[in-house]
Design an enzyme around this catalytic site. Structure first.
Site, PDB file in Angstrom:
ATOM      1  N   ASN A   9       0.860  -1.183   0.000  1.00  0.00           N
ATOM      2  CA  ASN A   9       0.000   0.000   0.000  1.00  0.00           C
ATOM      3  C   ASN A   9       0.895   1.231   0.000  1.00  0.00           C
ATOM      4  O   ASN A   9       1.457   1.588   1.025  1.00  0.00           O
ATOM      5  CB  ASN A   9      -0.885  -0.050   1.265  1.00  0.00           C
ATOM      6  CG  ASN A   9      -1.726   1.205   1.440  1.00  0.00           C
ATOM      7  OD1 ASN A   9      -1.827   2.024   0.529  1.00  0.00           O
ATOM      8  ND2 ASN A   9      -2.322   1.340   2.617  1.00  0.00           N
ATOM      9  N   LYS A  11       0.149   4.256  -0.348  1.00  0.00           N
ATOM     10  CA  LYS A  11      -0.492   5.467   0.213  1.00  0.00           C
ATOM     11  C   LYS A  11      -0.228   6.661  -0.720  1.00  0.00           C
ATOM     12  O   LYS A  11      -0.137   6.469  -1.926  1.00  0.00           O
ATOM     13  CB  LYS A  11      -0.023   5.700   1.647  1.00  0.00           C
ATOM     14  CG  LYS A  11      -0.174   4.434   2.501  1.00  0.00           C
ATOM     15  CD  LYS A  11      -0.032   4.670   3.964  1.00  0.00           C
ATOM     16  CE  LYS A  11      -0.199   3.338   4.703  1.00  0.00           C
ATOM     17  NZ  LYS A  11      -0.173   3.488   6.143  1.00  0.00           N
ATOM     18  N   HIS A  97      -9.509   1.143   4.886  1.00  0.00           N
ATOM     19  CA  HIS A  97      -8.257   1.417   5.601  1.00  0.00           C
ATOM     20  C   HIS A  97      -8.538   2.416   6.726  1.00  0.00           C
ATOM     21  O   HIS A  97      -9.344   3.342   6.558  1.00  0.00           O
ATOM     22  CB  HIS A  97      -7.210   1.980   4.628  1.00  0.00           C
ATOM     23  CG  HIS A  97      -5.843   2.006   5.226  1.00  0.00           C
ATOM     24  ND1 HIS A  97      -5.455   2.961   6.130  1.00  0.00           N
ATOM     25  CD2 HIS A  97      -4.790   1.164   5.082  1.00  0.00           C
ATOM     26  CE1 HIS A  97      -4.209   2.706   6.512  1.00  0.00           C
ATOM     27  NE2 HIS A  97      -3.786   1.617   5.890  1.00  0.00           N
ATOM     28  N   GLU A  99      -6.971   4.862   7.754  1.00  0.00           N
ATOM     29  CA  GLU A  99      -6.757   6.277   7.400  1.00  0.00           C
ATOM     30  C   GLU A  99      -7.972   6.831   6.674  1.00  0.00           C
ATOM     31  O   GLU A  99      -8.308   8.005   6.838  1.00  0.00           O
ATOM     32  CB  GLU A  99      -5.474   6.410   6.550  1.00  0.00           C
ATOM     33  CG  GLU A  99      -4.232   6.178   7.398  1.00  0.00           C
ATOM     34  CD  GLU A  99      -3.027   5.625   6.658  1.00  0.00           C
ATOM     35  OE1 GLU A  99      -2.996   5.647   5.409  1.00  0.00           O
ATOM     36  OE2 GLU A  99      -2.098   5.148   7.352  1.00  0.00           O
ATOM     37  N   GLU A 169      -5.353  -4.723  10.562  1.00  0.00           N
ATOM     38  CA  GLU A 169      -4.343  -3.692  10.770  1.00  0.00           C
ATOM     39  C   GLU A 169      -4.629  -2.940  12.064  1.00  0.00           C
ATOM     40  O   GLU A 169      -5.419  -1.980  12.055  1.00  0.00           O
ATOM     41  CB  GLU A 169      -4.353  -2.703   9.604  1.00  0.00           C
ATOM     42  CG  GLU A 169      -4.051  -3.334   8.268  1.00  0.00           C
ATOM     43  CD  GLU A 169      -3.461  -2.329   7.288  1.00  0.00           C
ATOM     44  OE1 GLU A 169      -2.404  -2.599   6.738  1.00  0.00           O
ATOM     45  OE2 GLU A 169      -4.066  -1.254   7.107  1.00  0.00           O
ATOM     46  N   GLY A 175       2.446   2.494  10.776  1.00  0.00           N
ATOM     47  CA  GLY A 175       3.397   3.587  10.616  1.00  0.00           C
ATOM     48  C   GLY A 175       4.079   4.004  11.910  1.00  0.00           C
ATOM     49  O   GLY A 175       4.719   5.050  11.963  1.00  0.00           O
ATOM     50  N   SER A 214       3.447  -1.818  10.434  1.00  0.00           N
ATOM     51  CA  SER A 214       4.897  -1.859  10.672  1.00  0.00           C
ATOM     52  C   SER A 214       5.514  -3.224  10.372  1.00  0.00           C
ATOM     53  O   SER A 214       6.429  -3.666  11.071  1.00  0.00           O
ATOM     54  CB  SER A 214       5.222  -1.415  12.105  1.00  0.00           C
ATOM     55  OG  SER A 214       4.782  -0.087  12.299  1.00  0.00           O
ATOM     56  N   GLY A 235       2.826  -1.025   4.287  1.00  0.00           N
ATOM     57  CA  GLY A 235       2.847   0.397   3.945  1.00  0.00           C
ATOM     58  C   GLY A 235       4.267   0.841   3.661  1.00  0.00           C
ATOM     59  O   GLY A 235       4.819   0.587   2.589  1.00  0.00           O
ATOM     60  N   GLY A 236       4.883   1.485   4.642  1.00  0.00           N
ATOM     61  CA  GLY A 236       6.222   2.069   4.484  1.00  0.00           C
ATOM     62  C   GLY A 236       7.226   1.173   3.782  1.00  0.00           C
ATOM     63  O   GLY A 236       7.919   1.612   2.847  1.00  0.00           O
TER      64      GLY A 236
HETATM   65  P1  PGA Z   1       2.821   0.486   7.647  1.00  0.00           P
HETATM   66  O1  PGA Z   1       1.347   0.656   7.028  1.00  0.00           O
HETATM   67  O2  PGA Z   1       3.374  -0.811   7.095  1.00  0.00           O
HETATM   68  O3  PGA Z   1       3.577   1.695   7.153  1.00  0.00           O
HETATM   69  O4  PGA Z   1       2.669   0.450   9.129  1.00  0.00           O
HETATM   70  C1  PGA Z   1       0.509  -0.445   6.818  1.00  0.00           C
HETATM   71  C2  PGA Z   1      -0.796   0.029   6.220  1.00  0.00           C
HETATM   72  O5  PGA Z   1      -1.297   1.079   6.657  1.00  0.00           O
HETATM   73  O6  PGA Z   1      -1.360  -0.613   5.316  1.00  0.00           O
END
Ligand code: PGA
Length: 252
Positions: A9, A11, A97, A99, A169, A175, A214, A235-236
């Site tokens: 992802n 983002k 998600h 967010e 999640e 994050g 994470s 994500g990251g």
């Molecule tokens: P992250 O994000 O791996 O940066 O923690 C995961 C996500 O929000 O899908």
């Protein structure tokens, strides 16, 4: 055997050029992805058409959008419909998600509309659920997750449910660098599967449930080794081809 999936992802990150490079780097390293593991990339909307072209006829990696509209078409300035995504072509869409739930006030009701539209266009939803830290600290996490599942996925018919990918999640892990322990992930994944089985019976045995929050090369192996963890939503770490491929390689 359940599907094994590692989805990235992105983002709101990368220029078109950076996105193109990232996909090319992933394609160049596909020999690091174990047999039977599917990758999915979820770039921003602006990148989808170009990346679909780069991926060509390959099934792996698959292509996902990060959202879609809760309306079919028409005067909804700034929105992107499920049918537009299908026409890219895109195979998947991330929905729910945290967010989106938090910053764009997406409710269970809106998410159910989005999921139905996505399914009607042949897209496979990657449906995210997760609790905030306060919920976990007050021991409300199972209730929060059951409610997110009940109000959306449990409203679907079995044929639609079969296409769903779930991503657990925990919001406190996204994050933040604080990943859930593999025991915490397994406990919730098993709970999600059992909860879905109350409505869908044996079909829940086949539902891929991904962990997100994470996830990185150093912890993926431990988390993916759990029996109810079928992969990750990253994500990251999905913004670096090397890390993303190393995470996918953690299934080996
Ligand atoms: P992250 O994000 O791996 O940066 O923690 C995961 C996500 O929000 O899908």
């Amino acid at each position: 055997m359940r599907e094994k999936i590692v989805a990235g992802n992105w983002k709101m990150n990368t220029s078109i050029e950076e996105g193109r490079q990232l996909v090319e780097d992933i394609l160049a390293g596909m020999d690091r992805v174990p047999e039977g593991v599917s990758l999915i990339v979820a770039p921003p909307f602006t990148h989808l058409f170009l990346i679909a072209h780069l991926l060509g006829n390959r099934k792996n990696p698959g292509l996902a959008a990060q959202n879609c509209a809760d309306k079919k078409s028409g005067a909804y300035t700034g929105e992107v419909s499920a049918s537009m995504l299908a026409s890219v072509p895109c195979g998947y869409v991330i929905l729910g998600h945290s967010e989106r739930r938090e910053y764009y006030a997406e409710t269970d009701q809106t998410l159910l509309e989005k999921i139905k539209l996505a399914l009607s266009e042949g897209l496979r939803p990657i449906f995210c659920v997760g609790e905030v830290l306060e919920d976990r600290e007050s021991n409300m996490h199972f209730q929060v997750i059951s409610s997110q599942l009940r109000e959306v996925l449990c409203q679907l018919g079995p044929e639609d449910f079969k296409k769903i990918i779930v991503a657990y999640e925990p919001v406190w892990a996204i994050g933040t660098g604080n990943t859930a322990t593999s025991d915490q992930a397994q406990e919730m994944h098993a709970f999600i599967r059992a909860f879905l089985a109350e409505t869908f019976g044996d079909l829940a045995e086949s539902t891929p449930i991904l962990y997100g929050g994470s996830c990185k090369p150093s912890n993926a192996r431990d988390i993916f080794s759990q029996p109810d963890v079928d992969g990750g939503l990253i994500g990251g770490a999905s913004l670096k081809a090397d890390d993303f491929l190393a995470i996918a390689g953690s299934f080996a």
